[in-house]
Design an enzyme around this catalytic site. Structure first.
Site, PDB file in Angstrom:
ATOM      1  N   SER A  79       0.824  -1.221   0.000  1.00 17.14           N
ATOM      2  CA  SER A  79       0.000   0.000   0.000  1.00 17.14           C
ATOM      3  C   SER A  79       0.851   1.261   0.000  1.00 17.14           C
ATOM      4  O   SER A  79       1.992   1.267   0.458  1.00 17.14           O
ATOM      5  CB  SER A  79      -0.896   0.028   1.230  1.00 17.14           C
ATOM      6  OG  SER A  79      -1.665  -1.142   1.301  1.00 17.14           O
TER       7      SER A  79
HETATM    8  N1  SAH Z   1      -0.505  -5.399   3.896  1.00 16.35           N
HETATM    9  C1  SAH Z   1       0.294  -5.667   2.708  1.00 16.35           C
HETATM   10  C2  SAH Z   1      -0.386  -5.251   1.427  1.00 16.35           C
HETATM   11  C3  SAH Z   1      -1.298  -6.294   1.053  1.00 16.35           C
HETATM   12  S1  SAH Z   1      -1.941  -6.348  -0.578  1.00 16.35           S
HETATM   13  C4  SAH Z   1       1.649  -5.034   2.784  1.00 16.35           C
HETATM   14  O1  SAH Z   1       1.943  -4.317   3.759  1.00 16.35           O
HETATM   15  O2  SAH Z   1       2.450  -5.285   1.878  1.00 16.35           O
HETATM   16  C5  SAH Z   1      -3.283  -7.426  -0.187  1.00 16.35           C
HETATM   17  C6  SAH Z   1      -2.931  -8.853   0.085  1.00 16.35           C
HETATM   18  O3  SAH Z   1      -4.111  -9.524   0.452  1.00 16.35           O
HETATM   19  C7  SAH Z   1      -2.366  -9.592  -1.125  1.00 16.35           C
HETATM   20  O4  SAH Z   1      -1.108 -10.102  -0.833  1.00 16.35           O
HETATM   21  C8  SAH Z   1      -3.387 -10.707  -1.352  1.00 16.35           C
HETATM   22  O5  SAH Z   1      -2.819 -11.921  -1.803  1.00 16.35           O
HETATM   23  C9  SAH Z   1      -4.008 -10.860   0.024  1.00 16.35           C
HETATM   24  N2  SAH Z   1      -5.338 -11.485   0.057  1.00 16.35           N
HETATM   25  C10 SAH Z   1      -6.346 -11.388  -0.843  1.00 16.35           C
HETATM   26  N3  SAH Z   1      -7.407 -12.117  -0.450  1.00 16.35           N
HETATM   27  C11 SAH Z   1      -7.059 -12.699   0.752  1.00 16.35           C
HETATM   28  C12 SAH Z   1      -7.726 -13.573   1.650  1.00 16.35           C
HETATM   29  N4  SAH Z   1      -8.961 -14.036   1.434  1.00 16.35           N
HETATM   30  N5  SAH Z   1      -7.069 -13.943   2.768  1.00 16.35           N
HETATM   31  C13 SAH Z   1      -5.804 -13.515   3.021  1.00 16.35           C
HETATM   32  N6  SAH Z   1      -5.126 -12.704   2.192  1.00 16.35           N
HETATM   33  C14 SAH Z   1      -5.738 -12.284   1.067  1.00 16.35           C
END
Ligand code: SAH
Length: 236
Positions: free
Chosen positions: A89
């Site tokens: 993000s």
């Molecule tokens: N917090 C992260 C950014 C995450 S991007 C950081 O600091 O880098 C969002 C993430 O959510 C992605 O890696 C994606 O694979 C994950 N995601 C999507 N659906 C999900 C689910 N049902 N359960 C867990 N993770 C999920």
């Protein structure tokens, strides 16, 4: 002889370049991070000193996998790719969400969407006990390794479906969701303790950050900033 001298000289020049490059790039990352924090304060008006200090400390660039890491953009004011179609993000969104849930040292925090591990590191830097779930196994293991390498080995990372939460460790003081479901996942509300806070981007094309506060068993909802997160996908 002349050739040998030239080769030695070149050797000296390249080796001195290399070492100054390493030191120089460390200094460049630190400068870029300080600039990021200055932008959060001065342009975005972030006032939470604990969040600013944590983000001033966590080495964001290390969490971006090497193939996607770029000195010009790692600390930039936008989301960045981290592979597998996912993103880390924008720093402002990390600061905003983290400040909203007001994490205190020792609190138990559940993060959904570990991604790079950066947000989890910021939460750990604030003294939280962090549980983070990621659905893509490669990202989960990369994040866990980076977290350990950066001194945040206490963060618990689970490969799994965030819709289910992590009931074995519930209740949580804070739940922070960094991918967007269409609706607030009920299991996560149930795993929030009384007095707990949750922030989650809700929606598909148009998303808003939703803040929930649990009181008397009910979650009071407040809609906030329009945002754009990757979708929260359904597990198998
Ligand atoms: N917090 C992260 C950014 C995450 S991007 C950081 O600091 O880098 C969002 C993430 O959510 C992605 O890696 C994606 O694979 C994950 N995601 C999507 N659906 C999900 C689910 N049902 N359960 C867990 N993770 C999920």
């Amino acid at each position: 002889m002349g050739f040998l001298m030239l080769a030695i000289l070149l050797g000296l020049v390249t080796s001195s370049c290399r070492s100054s490059d390493e030191n120089g790039s460390d200094a460049r990352w630190n400068a870029a991070r300080a600039e990021m924090v200055a932008l959060l304060k001065q342009f975005y008006g972030v006032t939470d000193e604990r969040v600013l200090a944590a983000m001033g400390k966590v080495r964001r660039h290390v969490f971006i996998p090497a193939a996607f890491r770029d000195a010009a953009t790692a600390y930039g004011d936008y989301p960045r790719p981290i592979g597998h179609g996912q993103t880390i993000s924008q720093p402002y969104i990390v600061a905003y969400m983290t400040a909203c849930v007001d994490v205190k040292p020792g609190e138990k925090v559940l993060e959904i969407g570990t991604g790079s591990g950066y947000q989890a590191a910021v939460l750990a830097e604030l003294g939280a006990e962090v549980y983070s779930i990621e659905i893509i196994p490669e990202l989960a293991s990369h994040a866990a390794a980076t977290l350990a390498g950066e001194g945040y080995g206490g963060v618990h990372v689970l490969t799994g479906d965030g819709y289910k939460g992590w009931p074995e460790h519930a209740p949580f003081d804070v739940v922070i969701v960094t991918c967007a479901p269409d609706d607030v996942p009920q299991a996560l509300v149930e795993q929030l303790r009384e007095g707990g806070r949750m922030i989650v981007p809700v929606g598909s094309a148009a998303q808003r950050l939703v803040m929930l506060r649990k009181k008397d068993g009910r979650a009071a909802r407040e809609d906030g900033l329009p945002v754009r997160f990757v979708p929260m996908v359904r597990g198998p």
